[in-house]
Design an enzyme around this catalytic site. Structure first.
Site, PDB file in Angstrom:
ATOM      1  N   CYS A   7      -5.184  10.383 -28.321  1.00 59.72           N
ATOM      2  CA  CYS A   7      -4.679  11.056 -29.517  1.00 59.72           C
ATOM      3  C   CYS A   7      -4.472  12.523 -29.158  1.00 59.72           C
ATOM      4  O   CYS A   7      -4.432  12.871 -27.976  1.00 59.72           O
ATOM      5  CB  CYS A   7      -5.610  10.870 -30.724  1.00 59.72           C
ATOM      6  SG  CYS A   7      -7.214  11.671 -30.620  1.00 59.72           S
ATOM      7  N   ASN A  10      -8.585  14.332 -29.096  1.00 58.19           N
ATOM      8  CA  ASN A  10      -9.653  13.457 -28.604  1.00 58.19           C
ATOM      9  C   ASN A  10     -10.977  13.729 -29.325  1.00 58.19           C
ATOM     10  O   ASN A  10     -12.040  13.705 -28.726  1.00 58.19           O
ATOM     11  CB  ASN A  10      -9.799  13.596 -27.083  1.00 58.19           C
ATOM     12  CG  ASN A  10     -10.696  12.544 -26.441  1.00 58.19           C
ATOM     13  OD1 ASN A  10     -11.405  12.835 -25.488  1.00 58.19           O
ATOM     14  ND2 ASN A  10     -10.671  11.326 -26.931  1.00 58.19           N
ATOM     15  N   CYS A  12     -11.054  12.580 -33.031  1.00 54.10           N
ATOM     16  CA  CYS A  12     -11.038  11.732 -34.234  1.00 54.10           C
ATOM     17  C   CYS A  12     -10.613  10.299 -33.911  1.00 54.10           C
ATOM     18  O   CYS A  12     -11.438   9.400 -33.802  1.00 54.10           O
ATOM     19  CB  CYS A  12     -10.111  12.311 -35.306  1.00 54.10           C
ATOM     20  SG  CYS A  12     -10.626  13.912 -35.953  1.00 54.10           S
ATOM     21  N   ARG A  13      -9.311  10.094 -33.749  1.00 57.62           N
ATOM     22  CA  ARG A  13      -8.777   8.736 -33.610  1.00 57.62           C
ATOM     23  C   ARG A  13      -9.147   8.054 -32.309  1.00 57.62           C
ATOM     24  O   ARG A  13      -9.634   6.914 -32.316  1.00 57.62           O
ATOM     25  CB  ARG A  13      -7.247   8.760 -33.773  1.00 57.62           C
ATOM     26  CG  ARG A  13      -6.798   9.214 -35.147  1.00 57.62           C
ATOM     27  CD  ARG A  13      -5.314   9.449 -35.221  1.00 57.62           C
ATOM     28  NE  ARG A  13      -4.958  10.637 -34.440  1.00 57.62           N
ATOM     29  CZ  ARG A  13      -3.714  11.063 -34.252  1.00 57.62           C
ATOM     30  NH1 ARG A  13      -2.702  10.386 -34.752  1.00 57.62           N
ATOM     31  NH2 ARG A  13      -3.480  12.159 -33.545  1.00 57.62           N
ATOM     32  N   SER A  14      -8.896   8.702 -31.188  1.00 59.22           N
ATOM     33  CA  SER A  14      -9.142   8.009 -29.911  1.00 59.22           C
ATOM     34  C   SER A  14     -10.629   7.776 -29.643  1.00 59.22           C
ATOM     35  O   SER A  14     -10.979   6.722 -29.108  1.00 59.22           O
ATOM     36  CB  SER A  14      -8.438   8.708 -28.742  1.00 59.22           C
ATOM     37  OG  SER A  14      -8.808  10.056 -28.625  1.00 59.22           O
ATOM     38  N   ASP A 120      -3.601  10.953 -38.529  1.00 58.92           N
ATOM     39  CA  ASP A 120      -4.677  11.824 -38.074  1.00 58.92           C
ATOM     40  C   ASP A 120      -5.526  12.204 -39.291  1.00 58.92           C
ATOM     41  O   ASP A 120      -5.043  12.868 -40.203  1.00 58.92           O
ATOM     42  CB  ASP A 120      -4.097  13.078 -37.420  1.00 58.92           C
ATOM     43  CG  ASP A 120      -5.150  13.914 -36.721  1.00 58.92           C
ATOM     44  OD1 ASP A 120      -6.352  13.703 -36.971  1.00 58.92           O
ATOM     45  OD2 ASP A 120      -4.771  14.784 -35.916  1.00 58.92           O
TER      46      ASP A 120
END
Length: 149
Positions: A7, A10, A12-14, A120
């Protein structure tokens, strides 16, 4: 099989995707995450991401943010990007078609979502993190099914 989730920062999402995927796969799989920017390098995931994962019995608190590197294109078999901007940035770092073939949009695994993006949640609240978790969980199930065949 070695899988990289990517993401922007690096945090939140990933990291969530990495934690979910690790929880679903046997230990002989390698799963990691990275960002396209180095702004958060060395930081742990966002506290809201850690809490959301913890609510689902997944511990991502020891992960640390890192930027994607050239070596990642050699190391990983598959690189999943969370949104179009990240996908375009990662593809711009590839050197050849073999590397480009490893890179895809995360939600493509769910079917006809060529332009679907994992939103995000950084500027949102805990509900946004939970929605992202659920979306990532579905995608990770689809990835697991793909690689288990």
């Amino acid at each position: 099989m070695k899988i990289l989730m990517v993401c922007l920062g690096n945090i939140c999402r990933s990291p969530l995707a990495e934690g979910i995927m690790k929880a679903k796969l046997p230990d002989h799989y390698t799963v990691d995450s990275a960002g396209t920017i180095s702004m958060h390098e060395g930081e742990h995931p966002d506290k809201r991401a850690i809490k959301t994962a913890s609510n689902h019995d997944i511990d991502i608190s020891r992960q640390k943010s890192r930027p994607i590197t050239r070596k990642d294109f050699e190391t990983f078999d598959k690189i999943y990007c969370m949104d179009i901007d990240v996908l375009e940035d990662v593809i711009s770092k590839t050197k050849n078609e073999e590397e480009r073939q490893k890179v895809s949009l995360f939600l493509e695994v769910l079917g006809d979502h060529k332009n679907a993006e994992v939103p995000d949640p950084y500027w949102g609240d805990m509900k946004d993190f939970e929605k992202v978790f659920q979306l990532l969980d579905k995608g990770c199930d689809a990835i697991k099914n793909q690689i288990s065949q």
